[in-house]
Design an enzyme around this catalytic site. Sequence first.
Site, PDB file in Angstrom:
ATOM      1  N   TYR A  35     -72.757  29.262  22.518  1.00  0.00           N
ATOM      2  CA  TYR A  35     -72.903  27.853  22.869  1.00  0.00           C
ATOM      3  C   TYR A  35     -71.600  27.108  22.577  1.00  0.00           C
ATOM      4  O   TYR A  35     -70.579  27.715  22.289  1.00  0.00           O
ATOM      5  CB  TYR A  35     -74.117  27.269  22.150  1.00  0.00           C
ATOM      6  CG  TYR A  35     -75.403  27.885  22.646  1.00  0.00           C
ATOM      7  CD1 TYR A  35     -75.762  27.819  23.995  1.00  0.00           C
ATOM      8  CD2 TYR A  35     -76.255  28.591  21.788  1.00  0.00           C
ATOM      9  CE1 TYR A  35     -76.919  28.409  24.470  1.00  0.00           C
ATOM     10  CE2 TYR A  35     -77.416  29.181  22.258  1.00  0.00           C
ATOM     11  CZ  TYR A  35     -77.745  29.094  23.607  1.00  0.00           C
ATOM     12  OH  TYR A  35     -78.891  29.690  24.076  1.00  0.00           O
ATOM     13  N   GLY A  75     -86.274  35.768  11.661  1.00  0.00           N
ATOM     14  CA  GLY A  75     -86.656  35.032  12.856  1.00  0.00           C
ATOM     15  C   GLY A  75     -88.042  35.407  13.334  1.00  0.00           C
ATOM     16  O   GLY A  75     -89.042  34.848  12.901  1.00  0.00           O
ATOM     17  N   GLN A 100     -81.173  22.191  13.020  1.00  0.00           N
ATOM     18  CA  GLN A 100     -80.067  22.891  13.663  1.00  0.00           C
ATOM     19  C   GLN A 100     -79.564  22.057  14.834  1.00  0.00           C
ATOM     20  O   GLN A 100     -80.300  21.778  15.782  1.00  0.00           O
ATOM     21  CB  GLN A 100     -80.471  24.275  14.167  1.00  0.00           C
ATOM     22  CG  GLN A 100     -79.238  25.067  14.621  1.00  0.00           C
ATOM     23  CD  GLN A 100     -79.569  26.361  15.330  1.00  0.00           C
ATOM     24  OE1 GLN A 100     -80.142  26.345  16.414  1.00  0.00           O
ATOM     25  NE2 GLN A 100     -79.190  27.483  14.738  1.00  0.00           N
TER      26      GLN A 100
END
Length: 403
Positions: A186, A336, A101
Amino acid sequence: MTTAALLRPLQLGPYTTRNRIFMSAMTRNRSVPTNVPNDLNVEYYRQRARSAGLIVSEGILVSQQGTEYPHAPGIWSQEQVNAWKKVTDAVHAEGGLIFAQLWHVGRVAHPEAPEQIASGEPVYAPSAIAARGGKFRHIPGKPDATYVTPTGIPNPKTLVDIFTKAAINAKEANFDGVEFHGAHGYVLTQFLESGANHRTDEWGGSVANRIRIVLEAIDEVSKIYGPERVGIKLSPAGGPNDVGMPLDEAIETYSTLITEIDKRGIAYITLMRYSEMMDNMYLIDGKPRGTPHDVISTYGPLVKNPKTAFIANVGYTPEEGAKLIEEGKASAISFGIPWIVHPDLAKMVEKGKPLEVFTKLDMRGLYGYFPPYPHREDQMKGENLAELKEELKKGYTDYPDSV
């Protein structure tokens, strides 16, 4: 309810995954000292590669300049590339697949953070607009320092070049593909968001201009890996790091973006659904920042290219995820936190074992057991470093297999 749909293989670009139980990127802050993966990281990924259909690495910083957390790994140096090779070798030895990522935090960085200082560059974002509500507890003397006003990046093409170089490095490190971190407020999200992007050039204003950087980055990185080895993660509901548009604007922006990405035939698009817990924990002036809507139903049908998988993410139970796949509404489910507690999560699902996520989760271990101001050199050397690495195993590699 059966979970059989999760256990079927999936054709993902040139790869056949062993199941549809994918591991989502999660920031874990264990790359000490500073930003180079170590043997602890190798073991963490090795444990989970034994059963995951696909692992997406934790966010890997594409430049020292775009750093938020201490001890998050990067991929801008040869030392980091060599260290990541040990991780990918371990994953492949277990028969696993791993995508890197690619992550740049943009305005969520802080000029007084150690890595930002070391970069010698300012905090860059689309525009000089601060993200509200931030806290930087790892900066000495500033336990509650909020985000500062960044510098608008003069030429966003520079950022595209940084992502492209990171993809070149990821390929050298033998990652099977790359995922763009286009979520959580982000830098790529900051370009998409009208509240964070006030540019008046070709990189801002209209929807077509605000999505430009994402599409150009995908196009350039696809030249390195091929589109069939490129993915992206998006969070249309906003929330973290002071992002979130009015509903009609969010739908227009992300619908246009996903439609354009779909034309490119990349490996997958992961969408984070709205989460009452996650997207409402970031309050601005006492109010939630997220934009509640049904992300999966709104944008999932826009992923029409047979080459592109649609992956759903955030808070799914195995049963709920299997139902989504069975109904044709997702290709796979990305989990996750369950992967933190259960290194053999997919085997747990296969055996029908109950998950013990929140009864076993070591909350203090999510981001590492760091002493105050963990960037200090005297804490990163010799016996102190060895002791710190022992501490960092807690809540990281010390969860045993459950089956």
